[in-house]
Design a protein around this motif. Structure first.
Motif, PDB file in Angstrom:
ATOM      1  N   SER A  31       0.833  -1.187   0.000  1.00  0.00           N
ATOM      2  CA  SER A  31       0.000   0.000   0.000  1.00  0.00           C
ATOM      3  C   SER A  31       0.874   1.245   0.000  1.00  0.00           C
ATOM      4  O   SER A  31       2.036   1.207   0.391  1.00  0.00           O
ATOM      5  CB  SER A  31      -0.951   0.006   1.202  1.00  0.00           C
ATOM      6  N   ALA A  47      -4.648   9.456   3.728  1.00  0.00           N
ATOM      7  CA  ALA A  47      -5.305   8.476   2.868  1.00  0.00           C
ATOM      8  C   ALA A  47      -4.312   7.399   2.476  1.00  0.00           C
ATOM      9  O   ALA A  47      -3.097   7.624   2.499  1.00  0.00           O
ATOM     10  CB  ALA A  47      -5.859   9.148   1.612  1.00  0.00           C
ATOM     11  N   TRP A  55      -8.516  -1.355  -2.296  1.00  0.00           N
ATOM     12  CA  TRP A  55      -8.692  -0.881  -0.918  1.00  0.00           C
ATOM     13  C   TRP A  55      -8.199   0.546  -0.826  1.00  0.00           C
ATOM     14  O   TRP A  55      -7.084   0.862  -1.231  1.00  0.00           O
ATOM     15  CB  TRP A  55      -7.896  -1.760   0.051  1.00  0.00           C
ATOM     16  N   THR A  56      -9.057   1.409  -0.333  1.00  0.00           N
ATOM     17  CA  THR A  56      -8.671   2.777  -0.035  1.00  0.00           C
ATOM     18  C   THR A  56      -9.218   3.128   1.340  1.00  0.00           C
ATOM     19  O   THR A  56     -10.234   2.563   1.791  1.00  0.00           O
ATOM     20  CB  THR A  56      -9.206   3.793  -1.052  1.00  0.00           C
ATOM     21  N   HIS A  57      -8.574   4.037   1.995  1.00  0.00           N
ATOM     22  CA  HIS A  57      -9.030   4.486   3.305  1.00  0.00           C
ATOM     23  C   HIS A  57      -8.664   5.953   3.471  1.00  0.00           C
ATOM     24  O   HIS A  57      -7.600   6.383   3.015  1.00  0.00           O
ATOM     25  CB  HIS A  57      -8.391   3.643   4.411  1.00  0.00           C
ATOM     26  N   TYR A  58      -9.551   6.681   4.115  1.00  0.00           N
ATOM     27  CA  TYR A  58      -9.353   8.117   4.312  1.00  0.00           C
ATOM     28  C   TYR A  58      -9.532   8.485   5.782  1.00  0.00           C
ATOM     29  O   TYR A  58     -10.318   7.849   6.496  1.00  0.00           O
ATOM     30  CB  TYR A  58     -10.363   8.917   3.481  1.00  0.00           C
ATOM     31  N   ASP A  60     -11.334  10.358   8.470  1.00  0.00           N
ATOM     32  CA  ASP A  60     -12.765  10.706   8.468  1.00  0.00           C
ATOM     33  C   ASP A  60     -13.007  12.169   8.116  1.00  0.00           C
ATOM     34  O   ASP A  60     -13.949  12.496   7.394  1.00  0.00           O
ATOM     35  CB  ASP A  60     -13.368  10.395   9.837  1.00  0.00           C
ATOM     36  N   LYS A  63     -12.869  12.826   4.170  1.00  0.00           N
ATOM     37  CA  LYS A  63     -13.716  12.135   3.206  1.00  0.00           C
ATOM     38  C   LYS A  63     -14.581  13.114   2.434  1.00  0.00           C
ATOM     39  O   LYS A  63     -15.155  14.026   2.990  1.00  0.00           O
ATOM     40  CB  LYS A  63     -14.610  11.113   3.927  1.00  0.00           C
ATOM     41  N   THR A 100      -1.677  -3.326   4.283  1.00  0.00           N
ATOM     42  CA  THR A 100      -2.701  -2.295   4.158  1.00  0.00           C
ATOM     43  C   THR A 100      -2.914  -1.724   5.557  1.00  0.00           C
ATOM     44  O   THR A 100      -3.365  -2.419   6.461  1.00  0.00           O
ATOM     45  CB  THR A 100      -4.023  -2.866   3.628  1.00  0.00           C
ATOM     46  N   SER A 101      -2.559  -0.482   5.713  1.00  0.00           N
ATOM     47  CA  SER A 101      -2.561   0.108   7.046  1.00  0.00           C
ATOM     48  C   SER A 101      -2.781   1.603   6.985  1.00  0.00           C
ATOM     49  O   SER A 101      -2.486   2.252   5.977  1.00  0.00           O
ATOM     50  CB  SER A 101      -1.226  -0.185   7.739  1.00  0.00           C
ATOM     51  N   VAL A 102      -3.290   2.142   8.081  1.00  0.00           N
ATOM     52  CA  VAL A 102      -3.428   3.586   8.230  1.00  0.00           C
ATOM     53  C   VAL A 102      -2.500   4.092   9.329  1.00  0.00           C
ATOM     54  O   VAL A 102      -2.538   5.268   9.670  1.00  0.00           O
ATOM     55  CB  VAL A 102      -4.899   3.974   8.545  1.00  0.00           C
TER      56      VAL A 102
END
Length: 120
Positions: A31, A47, A55-58, A60, A63, A100-102
């Motif tokens: 990622s 992000a 896979w995507t992540h933001y 909050d 967004k 895959t990590s934030v």
């Protein structure tokens, strides 16, 4: 080894848009993510996107305004930032992770950062 080079930062007025780019060299990561650090504050997650883009992540709070994308042919990840606010002012960093990590500590390689300044 992975080298990351960010570009696209600058000075804009509130409400404007910017697109950041991060070109990666070396082995492909699971990622890629964007983080930012404002003066006097901790680095925070913005992000992330997986290698496949599936896979995507933001964060909050971002967004709907920020969009991350990835072009594997160019080994480049992008961050489209719309409706920018003065509180978005920060140095923006690109980073890669083997998962895959934030989480900041899951990211191994970091770029030098690009400054984004949003004036009111």
């Amino acid at each position: 080894q992975v080298q990351l080079v960010e570009s696209g930062g600058g000075l804009v007025q509130a409400g404007a848009s910017l697109r950041l780019s991060c070109a990666a060299s070396g082995r492909s990561a699971v990622s890629m993510g964007w983080f930012r650090q404002a003066t006097g504050k901790d680095r925070e997650f913005v992000a992330a996107v997986s290698r496949s883009g599936g896979w995507t992540h933001y964060a909050d709070s971002l967004k709907g305004r920020f969009t991350i994308s990835r072009d594997n042919a160019k080994n480049t990840v992008y961050l489209q930032m719309n409706s920018l606010k003065p509180e978005d002012t920060a140095v923006y960093y690109c980073a890669t992770s083997g998962r895959t990590s934030v989480l900041t500590w899951d990211y191994d390689y970091w770029g030098q950062g690009t400054q984004v300044t949003v004036s009111s």
